[in-house]
Write a protein that holds these residues in place. Sequence first.
Motif, PDB file in Angstrom:
ATOM      1  N   GLN A   8      35.871  56.120  13.745  1.00 43.88           N
ATOM      2  CA  GLN A   8      35.737  54.933  14.589  1.00 43.88           C
ATOM      3  C   GLN A   8      36.758  54.963  15.715  1.00 43.88           C
ATOM      4  O   GLN A   8      37.941  55.217  15.499  1.00 43.88           O
ATOM      5  N   ASN A  10      39.323  53.527  18.235  1.00 50.16           N
ATOM      6  CA  ASN A  10      40.207  52.361  18.304  1.00 50.16           C
ATOM      7  C   ASN A  10      40.079  51.771  19.699  1.00 50.16           C
ATOM      8  O   ASN A  10      40.750  52.202  20.634  1.00 50.16           O
ATOM      9  N   TRP A  11      39.178  50.793  19.825  1.00 50.00           N
ATOM     10  CA  TRP A  11      38.853  50.261  21.150  1.00 50.00           C
ATOM     11  C   TRP A  11      40.059  49.590  21.816  1.00 50.00           C
ATOM     12  O   TRP A  11      40.134  49.506  23.035  1.00 50.00           O
ATOM     13  N   LYS A  12      41.018  49.138  21.005  1.00 47.46           N
ATOM     14  CA  LYS A  12      42.172  48.460  21.594  1.00 47.46           C
ATOM     15  C   LYS A  12      43.015  49.409  22.441  1.00 47.46           C
ATOM     16  O   LYS A  12      43.805  48.962  23.278  1.00 47.46           O
ATOM     17  N   TYR A  17      38.873  48.674  27.971  1.00 52.59           N
ATOM     18  CA  TYR A  17      38.803  47.490  27.102  1.00 52.59           C
ATOM     19  C   TYR A  17      39.954  46.551  27.399  1.00 52.59           C
ATOM     20  O   TYR A  17      39.769  45.326  27.507  1.00 52.59           O
ATOM     21  N   LYS A  54      33.673  42.339  27.188  1.00 49.36           N
ATOM     22  CA  LYS A  54      34.717  42.664  26.207  1.00 49.36           C
ATOM     23  C   LYS A  54      34.130  42.870  24.814  1.00 49.36           C
ATOM     24  O   LYS A  54      34.421  43.876  24.145  1.00 49.36           O
ATOM     25  N   GLN A  55      33.306  41.945  24.370  1.00 49.12           N
ATOM     26  CA  GLN A  55      32.812  41.977  22.991  1.00 49.12           C
ATOM     27  C   GLN A  55      31.876  43.142  22.720  1.00 49.12           C
ATOM     28  O   GLN A  55      31.873  43.698  21.618  1.00 49.12           O
ATOM     29  N   VAL A  58      33.710  46.212  21.770  1.00 50.11           N
ATOM     30  CA  VAL A  58      34.151  46.143  20.375  1.00 50.11           C
ATOM     31  C   VAL A  58      32.995  46.466  19.432  1.00 50.11           C
ATOM     32  O   VAL A  58      33.112  47.303  18.527  1.00 50.11           O
ATOM     33  N   GLU A  59      31.865  45.809  19.636  1.00 45.70           N
ATOM     34  CA  GLU A  59      30.707  46.015  18.761  1.00 45.70           C
ATOM     35  C   GLU A  59      30.186  47.443  18.867  1.00 45.70           C
ATOM     36  O   GLU A  59      29.798  48.050  17.868  1.00 45.70           O
ATOM     37  N   SER A  61      31.879  50.153  19.637  1.00 41.86           N
ATOM     38  CA  SER A  61      32.812  51.066  18.970  1.00 41.86           C
ATOM     39  C   SER A  61      32.662  50.992  17.463  1.00 41.86           C
ATOM     40  O   SER A  61      32.725  52.010  16.766  1.00 41.86           O
ATOM     41  N   ALA A  62      32.445  49.778  16.940  1.00 47.24           N
ATOM     42  CA  ALA A  62      32.273  49.612  15.490  1.00 47.24           C
ATOM     43  C   ALA A  62      30.957  50.219  15.022  1.00 47.24           C
ATOM     44  O   ALA A  62      30.904  50.939  14.024  1.00 47.24           O
TER      45      ALA A  62
END
Length: 222
Positions: A8, A10-12, A17, A54-55, A58-59, A61-62
Amino acid sequence: MPSIFRPQTNWKNLWFYQKTVVLYQMTYVFTRRFFPAHGDRTVDQMIQAARSGKQNIVEGSADGVTSMEMELKLLNVARSSIQELLEDYEDYLSAHKVEKWEPGHPRYDDMLDFCRNHNQMGDYEPFFERWTDEEMANIAVTLCKIVDKMMMSYQKKKETEFVTEGGIRERMTAARLNYRTNQRETIETLTQQLQALTRQLQALTAENHQLRQIIEQMKARL
């Protein structure tokens, strides 16, 4: 055995991002400061576009752990949302007769350098209540363009990974083939070990037979 799941992201840690986090918070403050408190649908549209950008990173990347196809789709949704936000900021500049900072403008180069090299909220937030609408909108426009360019490069990289590594189906097939190969290798190893043990047993049996004959001959002489 290769895993069917991809590592996975790490989008942070992704710079684009981090910039979308800034864009979301900046847009929230911008609409509060420079739009009417009620009655303008643009406020909700801009905030939702910034949040969606933004969201969906995240989604995506997950979901990319199991489906690169879904990751690419969601990243594209994120890009589309940022492009929508860009359009809203440019519309604001045009509708309110606010100058757009383009190449050649005395503040353009410094703004571009700042936006390229600063990703964290702490770099921008102290100015949220101090910037004019002209400053804030132009910085938002620049961030949107930088994010879009970064995401385009990132998507190209992901597409290359998909071509070379495949998706979940290919990874599952590879895992099954690897399992079968390991099974065959294990069976071959065990078969070779069994054959070696059989030969050793045959040799020991023959040796034991010879010893018995010698003992019988010695008994006969006595």
